[in-house]
Design an enzyme around this catalytic site. Structure first.
Site, PDB file in Angstrom:
ATOM      1  N   ILE A   9       0.905  -1.213  -0.171  1.00 28.74           N
ATOM      2  CA  ILE A   9       0.072  -0.089   0.033  1.00 28.74           C
ATOM      3  C   ILE A   9       0.890   1.340  -0.065  1.00 28.74           C
ATOM      4  CG2 ILE A   9      -0.314   0.195   2.663  1.00 28.74           C
ATOM      5  CD1 ILE A   9      -3.224   0.797   1.799  1.00 28.74           C
ATOM      6  N   GLY A  11       3.372   1.779  -1.905  1.00 23.71           N
ATOM      7  CA  GLY A  11       4.124   2.000  -3.257  1.00 23.71           C
ATOM      8  C   GLY A  11       3.123   2.733  -3.848  1.00 23.71           C
ATOM      9  N   ALA A  80       6.030  -6.349  -3.279  1.00 24.31           N
ATOM     10  CA  ALA A  80       7.174  -6.950  -4.206  1.00 24.31           C
ATOM     11  C   ALA A  80       8.518  -6.060  -4.256  1.00 24.31           C
ATOM     12  CB  ALA A  80       6.748  -6.917  -5.749  1.00 24.31           C
ATOM     13  N   SER A 123       3.175  -8.933 -14.313  1.00 25.11           N
ATOM     14  CA  SER A 123       4.019  -7.875 -15.079  1.00 25.11           C
ATOM     15  C   SER A 123       4.519  -8.252 -16.697  1.00 25.11           C
ATOM     16  CB  SER A 123       5.352  -7.607 -14.194  1.00 25.11           C
ATOM     17  OG  SER A 123       6.242  -6.644 -15.143  1.00 25.11           O
ATOM     18  N   GLU A 125       7.143  -7.776 -17.511  1.00 23.39           N
ATOM     19  CA  GLU A 125       8.566  -8.136 -17.836  1.00 23.39           C
ATOM     20  C   GLU A 125       8.436  -9.889 -17.683  1.00 23.39           C
ATOM     21  OE1 GLU A 125      11.550  -6.699 -16.915  1.00 23.39           O
ATOM     22  OE2 GLU A 125      10.550  -4.881 -17.340  1.00 23.39           O
ATOM     23  N   TYR A 147      13.898 -10.614 -11.213  1.00 26.46           N
ATOM     24  CA  TYR A 147      12.375 -10.118 -11.233  1.00 26.46           C
ATOM     25  C   TYR A 147      11.314 -10.899 -11.940  1.00 26.46           C
ATOM     26  CZ  TYR A 147       8.473  -6.878 -11.274  1.00 26.46           C
ATOM     27  OH  TYR A 147       7.232  -6.277 -11.530  1.00 26.46           O
ATOM     28  N   LYS A 151       8.046 -13.055 -10.922  1.00 25.27           N
ATOM     29  CA  LYS A 151       6.771 -12.795 -11.457  1.00 25.27           C
ATOM     30  C   LYS A 151       6.023 -13.955 -11.920  1.00 25.27           C
ATOM     31  CE  LYS A 151       5.903  -8.673  -9.726  1.00 25.27           C
ATOM     32  NZ  LYS A 151       4.588  -8.474  -8.685  1.00 25.27           N
ATOM     33  N   HIS A 177       3.614   1.163 -15.926  1.00 26.22           N
ATOM     34  CA  HIS A 177       2.857   2.222 -15.519  1.00 26.22           C
ATOM     35  C   HIS A 177       3.467   3.304 -14.597  1.00 26.22           C
ATOM     36  CE1 HIS A 177       1.485  -1.482 -13.298  1.00 26.22           C
ATOM     37  NE2 HIS A 177       1.221  -0.487 -12.477  1.00 26.22           N
TER      38      HIS A 177
HETATM   39  P1  NDP Z   1       6.475  -0.145  -5.836  1.00 30.69           P
HETATM   40  O1  NDP Z   1       7.998  -0.546  -5.810  1.00 30.69           O
HETATM   41  O2  NDP Z   1       6.065   1.402  -5.893  1.00 30.69           O
HETATM   42  O3  NDP Z   1       5.739  -0.744  -4.359  1.00 30.69           O
HETATM   43  C1  NDP Z   1       6.251  -1.918  -3.969  1.00 30.69           C
HETATM   44  C2  NDP Z   1       5.300  -2.060  -2.468  1.00 30.69           C
HETATM   45  O4  NDP Z   1       6.021  -3.262  -2.054  1.00 30.69           O
HETATM   46  C3  NDP Z   1       5.908  -1.035  -1.500  1.00 30.69           C
HETATM   47  O5  NDP Z   1       4.828  -0.827  -0.762  1.00 30.69           O
HETATM   48  C4  NDP Z   1       7.016  -1.890  -0.536  1.00 30.69           C
HETATM   49  O6  NDP Z   1       7.115  -1.357   0.659  1.00 30.69           O
HETATM   50  C5  NDP Z   1       6.272  -3.246  -0.655  1.00 30.69           C
HETATM   51  N1  NDP Z   1       7.404  -4.172  -0.252  1.00 30.69           N
HETATM   52  C6  NDP Z   1       8.400  -4.554  -0.533  1.00 30.69           C
HETATM   53  N2  NDP Z   1       8.853  -5.729   0.055  1.00 30.69           N
HETATM   54  C7  NDP Z   1       8.012  -5.898   0.846  1.00 30.69           C
HETATM   55  C8  NDP Z   1       7.867  -7.292   1.776  1.00 30.69           C
HETATM   56  N3  NDP Z   1       8.756  -7.890   2.033  1.00 30.69           N
HETATM   57  N4  NDP Z   1       6.695  -7.161   2.632  1.00 30.69           N
HETATM   58  C9  NDP Z   1       5.604  -6.420   2.526  1.00 30.69           C
HETATM   59  N5  NDP Z   1       5.580  -5.422   1.584  1.00 30.69           N
HETATM   60  C10 NDP Z   1       6.861  -5.128   0.641  1.00 30.69           C
HETATM   61  O7  NDP Z   1       5.706  -0.971  -7.019  1.00 30.69           O
HETATM   62  P2  NDP Z   1       4.349  -0.371  -7.775  1.00 30.69           P
HETATM   63  O8  NDP Z   1       3.279   0.213  -6.816  1.00 30.69           O
HETATM   64  O9  NDP Z   1       4.833   0.459  -9.172  1.00 30.69           O
HETATM   65  O10 NDP Z   1       3.666  -1.887  -8.214  1.00 30.69           O
HETATM   66  C11 NDP Z   1       2.952  -2.670  -7.524  1.00 30.69           C
HETATM   67  C12 NDP Z   1       2.968  -4.049  -7.833  1.00 30.69           C
HETATM   68  O11 NDP Z   1       2.975  -4.218  -9.484  1.00 30.69           O
HETATM   69  C13 NDP Z   1       4.384  -4.789  -7.763  1.00 30.69           C
HETATM   70  O12 NDP Z   1       4.043  -6.158  -7.366  1.00 30.69           O
HETATM   71  C14 NDP Z   1       4.975  -4.489  -9.004  1.00 30.69           C
HETATM   72  O13 NDP Z   1       6.025  -5.301  -9.123  1.00 30.69           O
HETATM   73  C15 NDP Z   1       4.086  -4.873 -10.141  1.00 30.69           C
HETATM   74  N6  NDP Z   1       4.090  -4.301 -11.434  1.00 30.69           N
HETATM   75  C16 NDP Z   1       4.365  -2.746 -11.615  1.00 30.69           C
HETATM   76  C17 NDP Z   1       4.497  -2.300 -12.785  1.00 30.69           C
HETATM   77  C18 NDP Z   1       4.743  -0.727 -12.957  1.00 30.69           C
HETATM   78  O14 NDP Z   1       5.131  -0.502 -14.092  1.00 30.69           O
HETATM   79  N7  NDP Z   1       4.564   0.025 -11.883  1.00 30.69           N
HETATM   80  C19 NDP Z   1       4.283  -3.043 -13.853  1.00 30.69           C
HETATM   81  C20 NDP Z   1       3.876  -4.610 -13.562  1.00 30.69           C
HETATM   82  C21 NDP Z   1       3.726  -5.067 -12.320  1.00 30.69           C
HETATM   83  P3  NDP Z   1       8.036  -0.445   1.208  1.00 30.69           P
HETATM   84  O15 NDP Z   1       7.421   1.041   1.020  1.00 30.69           O
HETATM   85  O16 NDP Z   1       8.254  -0.614   2.631  1.00 30.69           O
HETATM   86  O17 NDP Z   1       9.252  -0.396   0.294  1.00 30.69           O
HETATM   87  P1  GDP Z   2      11.406  -1.904 -16.045  1.00 33.66           P
HETATM   88  O1  GDP Z   2      10.849  -1.767 -17.640  1.00 33.66           O
HETATM   89  O2  GDP Z   2      10.680  -2.230 -15.136  1.00 33.66           O
HETATM   90  O3  GDP Z   2      12.918  -2.291 -16.098  1.00 33.66           O
HETATM   91  O4  GDP Z   2      11.453  -0.215 -15.974  1.00 33.66           O
HETATM   92  P2  GDP Z   2      12.659   0.660 -15.899  1.00 33.66           P
HETATM   93  O5  GDP Z   2      12.036   2.163 -15.820  1.00 33.66           O
HETATM   94  O6  GDP Z   2      13.647   0.448 -14.736  1.00 33.66           O
HETATM   95  O7  GDP Z   2      13.513   0.502 -17.046  1.00 33.66           O
HETATM   96  C1  GDP Z   2      13.069   0.608 -18.290  1.00 33.66           C
HETATM   97  C2  GDP Z   2      13.955   0.636 -19.523  1.00 33.66           C
HETATM   98  O8  GDP Z   2      14.872   1.709 -19.307  1.00 33.66           O
HETATM   99  C3  GDP Z   2      15.109  -0.416 -19.110  1.00 33.66           C
HETATM  100  O9  GDP Z   2      15.127  -1.155 -20.473  1.00 33.66           O
HETATM  101  C4  GDP Z   2      16.172  -0.199 -18.900  1.00 33.66           C
HETATM  102  O10 GDP Z   2      17.617  -0.642 -19.217  1.00 33.66           O
HETATM  103  C5  GDP Z   2      16.098   1.514 -19.530  1.00 33.66           C
HETATM  104  N1  GDP Z   2      17.144   2.348 -18.901  1.00 33.66           N
HETATM  105  C6  GDP Z   2      18.080   3.207 -19.596  1.00 33.66           C
HETATM  106  N2  GDP Z   2      18.706   4.004 -18.773  1.00 33.66           N
HETATM  107  C7  GDP Z   2      17.989   3.663 -17.504  1.00 33.66           C
HETATM  108  C8  GDP Z   2      18.224   4.124 -16.311  1.00 33.66           C
HETATM  109  O11 GDP Z   2      19.179   5.011 -15.984  1.00 33.66           O
HETATM  110  N3  GDP Z   2      17.727   3.751 -15.246  1.00 33.66           N
HETATM  111  C9  GDP Z   2      16.691   2.661 -15.282  1.00 33.66           C
HETATM  112  N4  GDP Z   2      15.831   2.222 -14.247  1.00 33.66           N
HETATM  113  N5  GDP Z   2      16.354   2.249 -16.668  1.00 33.66           N
HETATM  114  C10 GDP Z   2      17.257   2.675 -17.715  1.00 33.66           C
END
Ligand code: NDP
Ligand code: GDP
Length: 319
Positions: A9, A11, A80, A123, A125, A147, A151, A177
């Protein structure tokens, strides 16, 4: 009042989802891990309207207890280790949290509240090395990082709990997103924060890895709406959520620098240290099934997304 239980939550997605559920009349319980410096900035506007419980995806008991107590209708597993680059440096932790964490959560639900509907955050990914075309629910997985592998495990286990235990579990396959709440290490937010810092005169250079890679970037608030829609179907099914258009990192950066009235070529430098051990050159999703069966459509365009993020960071930087 229906109750939703959200891991992750704190995140990006957790905060948008919690806001949307509260607006729709849900009661929201969020699981957050203990930390000496817990940051709740994304929840600032709703902190007093949600119930926070201490817990961790590494500790199943810490999820069983609140699930028993609150008996949620919907459970969203968003927690995650979500950063791909970190997953090579911490592959075991990534597997433990992102893969086995989902297993612990599913088991906790099976034990404590088996009637709850569960959303598992999958994801794009998982598709990984998918080639030049578009990816749909029928595209095979070829994950390219610890990662992505974690997933895939979680996604298959979610389907397995549906098939083995008859639980209502759905797997969302969400493409990248973003938003002004994205963590700074992801490339979009890294770019918009750097643009703002450069504009404010606090930074001069932005170092990036490969800028030719393409991603299908949407707006996080649009994607969290799709999560709830998946849990409101009659039957549990899995869905790709994407915009259907892909853009390069270079495209994103150019647009962000333009918005700030800066010349990208004066500030961006290539840093080989930011290259990944295995890359995904292209991801582009086909969300036809979600359009048809969930009546879901993204509202923000790529241009509007880059503008929203850049303007928010310019404002934060006082630029
Ligand atoms: P964030 O990295 O912003 O949030 C991740 C969340 O997971 C945080 O609240 C973090 O808590 C929590 N967390 C990490 N480790 C643990 C743990 N051991 N126990 C409980 N909670 C934990 O991710 P997003 O909000 O962007 O994404 C949400 C989900 O969707 C994730 O599973 C991500 O992998 C997946 N996803 C995201 C995409 C994207 O583009 N955003 C695309 C596809 C999938 P803390 O604040 O303490 O670090
Ligand atoms: P991902 O698609 O979940 O890996 O999201 P990211 O935003 O981390 O990365 C998206 C793409 O941007 C990947 O192909 C990375 O290799 C590329 N990339 C290029 N430069 C950077 C950088 O400085 N930081 C990150 N995070 N990604 C980068």
């Amino acid at each position: 009042m229906p109750t939703a239980f959200i891991t992750g939550i704190t995140g990006q997605d957790g905060s948008f989802l919690a806001e949307q559920l509260l607006d729709a009349g849900w009661s929201v319980v969020g699981l957050a891990r203990r930390s000496a410096s817990r940051s709740l900035w994304r929840l600032a506007g709703i902190r007093d309207r949600i119930t926070m419980v201490d817990g961790d995806l590494l500790d199943m008991g810490s999820m069983i207890d609140p699930l028993r107590e609150y008996q949620p209708d919907h459970v969203y597993n968003l927690g995650a280790q979500s950063f791909v680059a970190t997953s090579w440096r911490q592959p075991l932790l990534t597997g433990d949290v992102t893969a086995l964490g989902a297993a612990r959560l599913l088991e906790a639900v099976r034990i404590a509240c088996p009637e709850a509907r569960v959303y598992q955050a999958g994801s794009s990914e998982m598709f990984g090395l998918a080639g030049d075309g578009v990816q749909s629910e029928a595209t095979p997985f070829h994950p390219r990082s610890p990662y992505g592998v974690a997933k895939v495990y979680a996604h298959h286990l979610a389907i397995n709990y549906r098939e083995s235990h008859g639980m209502f579990v759905v797997g969302g396959i969400l493409f990248n997103h973003e938003s002004e709440r994205r963590s700074p290490e992801f490339v979009t937010r890294k770019i918009t924060m750097a643009v703002a810092a450069i504009k404010a005169g606090k930074q001069d250079k932005l170092r990036l890895g490969r800028v030719d890679v393409r991603r299908d970037w949407g707006f996080a608030g649009d994607y969290t709406r799709a999560m709830t829609a998946m849990l409101e179907q009659d039957q549990p099914k899995d869905f790709v959520i994407a915009t259907g258009k892909s853009w390069s990192v270079d495209d994103f950066a150019k647009r962000a620098f333009d918005i700030a009235g800066l010349k990208m070529e004066n500030h961006v430098e290539h840093d080989p240290a930011l290259m990944r051990p295995a890359e995904i050159p292209n991801l582009c999703g086909d969300a036809t099934k979600a359009h048809t069966e969930l009546n879901w459509q993204p509202q923000l365009s790529f241009d509007e997304l880059v503008t929203r993020m850049t303007v928010a960071d310019l404002k934060r930087a006082g630029a």
